[in-house]
Design an enzyme around this catalytic site. Structure first.
Site, short mmCIF file in Angstrom:
data_model
loop_
_atom_site.label_atom_id
_atom_site.label_comp_id
_atom_site.label_asym_id
_atom_site.label_seq_id
_atom_site.Cartn_x
_atom_site.Cartn_y
_atom_site.Cartn_z
CD GLU A 1 -1.60 -2.39 1.85
OE1 GLU A 1 -0.33 -2.71 1.68
OE2 GLU A 1 -2.48 -3.15 2.22
CD1 TRP B 1 0.52 -6.32 24.34
CD2 TRP B 1 1.18 -4.97 22.52
NE1 TRP B 1 -0.68 -5.57 23.75
CE2 TRP B 1 -0.14 -4.82 22.92
CE3 TRP B 1 1.90 -4.18 21.67
CZ2 TRP B 1 -1.09 -3.95 21.97
CZ3 TRP B 1 1.08 -3.13 20.73
CH2 TRP B 1 -0.37 -3.34 20.96
P1 AMP Z 1 3.49 -6.49 1.68
O1 AMP Z 1 2.52 -5.62 1.57
O2 AMP Z 1 3.62 -7.97 1.28
O3 AMP Z 1 4.90 -6.13 1.18
O4 AMP Z 1 3.99 -6.68 3.26
C1 AMP Z 1 4.22 -5.56 4.12
C2 AMP Z 1 4.46 -5.81 5.69
O5 AMP Z 1 5.79 -6.62 5.60
C3 AMP Z 1 4.40 -4.55 6.36
O6 AMP Z 1 3.23 -4.19 7.04
C4 AMP Z 1 5.39 -5.39 7.71
O7 AMP Z 1 4.71 -5.80 8.47
C5 AMP Z 1 6.28 -6.04 6.69
N1 AMP Z 1 7.39 -5.58 6.76
C6 AMP Z 1 8.10 -4.91 5.54
N2 AMP Z 1 9.33 -4.60 5.68
C7 AMP Z 1 9.79 -4.81 7.26
C8 AMP Z 1 10.84 -4.69 7.77
N3 AMP Z 1 11.94 -3.90 7.37
N4 AMP Z 1 10.89 -4.84 9.23
C9 AMP Z 1 9.57 -5.66 9.84
N5 AMP Z 1 8.69 -5.71 9.10
C10 AMP Z 1 8.65 -5.35 7.76
#
Ligand code: AMP
Length: 559
Positions: free
Chosen positions: A340, A452
């Site tokens: 998004e 948490w």
């Molecule tokens: P997507 O839309 O499939 O790219 O997933 C996005 C999600 O990936 C985010 O909302 C995070 O939960 C996770 N995410 C992406 N980059 C990171 C990061 N560097 N550290 C932790 N979580 C991440």
């Protein structure tokens, strides 16, 4: 009384991919796209050659395939030169590039093709067997365009990509420079990517020319990827996932070379490609980097060309960054974002080198600062803003010109958007310097005794144990504490660390009440369609009682 005085600049100059396309031809004709092919060979084309093919593809799309402005054009393809040509041509004729995630479940692929109303689908010949069985469920696809010389199988209404381009040339009679591209509005949709949706149907994020251009421009900033014509980018993050993090568009703007792995995404061919193609930048999720490290355990590998390895998509384990730096001299930079958000919102530049003490690594594990033009706020469960003190946590909300304001034709996702902000579902703390520390996804957080526990932090610490190659921590219902952490661990081959040893490893590193009471020793952590740990599969296995290799810590041992 004088009112505000308008500036006298060309504010209406549209930010569209037409500009990136022209720059490829006019400013960076000798930049290169290299694609890995079957026999370990590589095909190469200059940006000048690619531009010429993009013009012919534009003609084929509009005249031969009857694509009109706003039509959705699907791709079912790996990272390769032809996919890059589609990245440029489809938006530049005013149509919308819909990159189909080849790793979604069959029903999800059917859903997104029909929901997007794709008119045509461009498919790599190597992926025909995967697409073929789904074709009868597609409602409006008029043509399949086959990329490569392989068999078309049972695909109906098939045209061949190279034949279309060849015809487009002879039709014009004057070469391709004459293709008359339409005027584009910067707010027009350029591409569409569906979230890999863990619950409900995938949701469409509809990127505009403006959002893509601004996001790509941000990738050229020194505090971000700092892409330039001096770089050579190995694009491992799939082109069917968030426009491959915008890397192809950023390269088109600045003239960086692109190295495309096609379907050779395993550690061995990637390592060989790094040795022979000498990329300076590589972008992918942590699981791919981790696979390369494991490969390097047993093979001689030279990764020294990489000065900028960009990792994101899930939290980047500290041990992974340390290993890459200490064993291969490669500095991994972490970015955070989501489908998004185009995706990059925060980027972490390594702090000044103070001899790589623990504080240095603490900082390296942060997700970085928000990029210019993106704004963040943290909001707690009651809807109150949380201070940026490095400790207090809340859900990250984000806004900016490359952040979605709603999903494509799907009001069921409206609750994610609140007075101009996107609710990310990620829980984080932000410090006084605006450094973001993601502690969890809101649905992965473990709520124990009213407090948490961060599954991300436990995973990070577990993966720092030399015997552990993967760790995913999920919540297990508990009568007394409401939830307790259950650690699903994959051990290195031949390693024998047991639950007790892992608890001892964690003891000095996390709060006492975080110490897990239970482990599951599993063969592999299940992965999502984009290679992230899929905790919902583990939760389902836990519920069904099929989670393998469980070991409980004696009462009091954990806590
Ligand atoms: P997507 O839309 O499939 O790219 O997933 C996005 C999600 O990936 C985010 O909302 C995070 O939960 C996770 N995410 C992406 N980059 C990171 C990061 N560097 N550290 C932790 N979580 C991440």
């Amino acid at each position: 009384m004088t009112g505000p005085l308008n500036g006298l600049m060309q504010d209406d100059f549209p930010l569209t991919l037409a500009h990136a396309r022209r720059r490829m031809r006019d400013c960076h004709p000798s930049a290169q796209v290299a694609t890995l092919t079957d026999e370990g060979a590589v095909t190469r084309a200059s940006f000048a050659e690619v531009s010429e093919r993009v013009d012919r593809l534009a003609r084929a799309l509009t005249t031969r395939l009857g694509i009109e402005p706003g039509d959705r054009v699907g791709t079912f393809a790996w990272n390769n030169q032809r996919h890059f040509e589609l990245y440029m041509a489809v938006p530049c004729v005013g149509a919308v590039l819909h990159t189909l995630n080849i790793r979604l479940f069959a029903e999800q692929i059917t859903y997104i093709v029909n929901h997007a109303e794709d008119q045509v689908i461009f498919v790599d010949d190597s992926l025909v067997p995967l697409l073929e069985p789904l074709v009868p469920s597609f409602e409006g696809v008029r043509h399949f365009i086959l990329m490569g010389d392989g068999p078309a199988g049972q695909l109906p209404n098939v045209l061949r990509y190279e034949e279309l381009l060849a015809e487009a040339d002879s039709e014009s009679g004057v070469g391709s420079e004459s293709f008359d591209y339409p005027e584009l509005d910067e707010r027009q949709a350029a591409s569409l990517c569906y979230t890999s949706g863990t619950t409900g149907n995938p949701k469409g994020v509809l990127y505009s020319h403006r959002s893509i251009c601004l996001h790509a421009t941000a990738s050229l900033m020194a505090d971000n990827l700092g892409l330039s014509r001096r770089e050579r980018v190995l694009v491992v993050v799939p082109m069917f996932h968030v426009n491959a993090w915008g890397l192809p568009y950023a390269a088109a703007l600045c003239g960086a070379d692109l190295v495309m792995p096609d379907r050779f995404m395993q550690a061995e061919p990637l390592a060989r490609a790094i040795e022979s193609e000498r990329p300076t930048v590589m972008g992918c999720v942590p699981t791919i980097f981790a696979g390369m490290l494991r490969y390097a355990d047993t093979h001689e590998v030279d990764l020294s060309s990489l000065s900028n390895a960009v990792c994101g998509g899930s939290a980047v384990p500290r041990a992974l960054m340390k290993d890459f730096q200490e064993r291969h001299g490669v500095c991994i930079h972490q970015g955070w974002g989501m489908t998004e958000t185009s995706p990059v919102v925060t980027f972490s530049d390594p702090p000044e080198d103070r001899g790589h003490d623990e504080r240095y690594w603490d900082e390296r594990a942060l997700q970085g600062k928000p990029l210019p033009w993106t704004e963040l706020r943290l909001v707690d469960d009651d809807g109150h803003e949380v201070p940026w003190d490095g400790q207090s946590t809340g859900e990250i909300q984000v806004r900016g010109p490359w952040v979605a304001r709603r999903y494509y034709n799907d009001p069921s996702g409206d609750e994610k958007f609140e007075d101009g902000w996107l609710r990310t579902g990620d829980i984080a703390a932000i410090d006084e310097q605006a450094f973001v520390r993601i502690t969890d996804r809101s649905k992965d957080v473990i709520k124990s005794g009213g407090e948490w526990i961060s599954s991300v932090e436990l995973e990070n610490e577990l993966m720092a144990h030399p015997d552990v190659i993967e760790a995913a921590v999920i919540a297990k219902p508990d009568e007394r504490w409401s939830e307790r952490p259950l650690c699903c661990v994959v051990l290195r081959e031949g390693a024998a660390a047991g639950a007790d040893e892992l608890v001892e490893h964690l003891r000095p590193r996390v709060a006492k009440w975080w110490l897990p009471d239970e482990f599951a020793f599993i063969a592999e952590v299940p992965k999502t369609s984009v290679g992230k740990f899929d905790k919902k599969v583990l939760r389902a296995q836990l519920q069904e009682g099929t989670l393998e290799g469980r070991a409980r810590i004696p009462p009091g041992g954990g806590r």
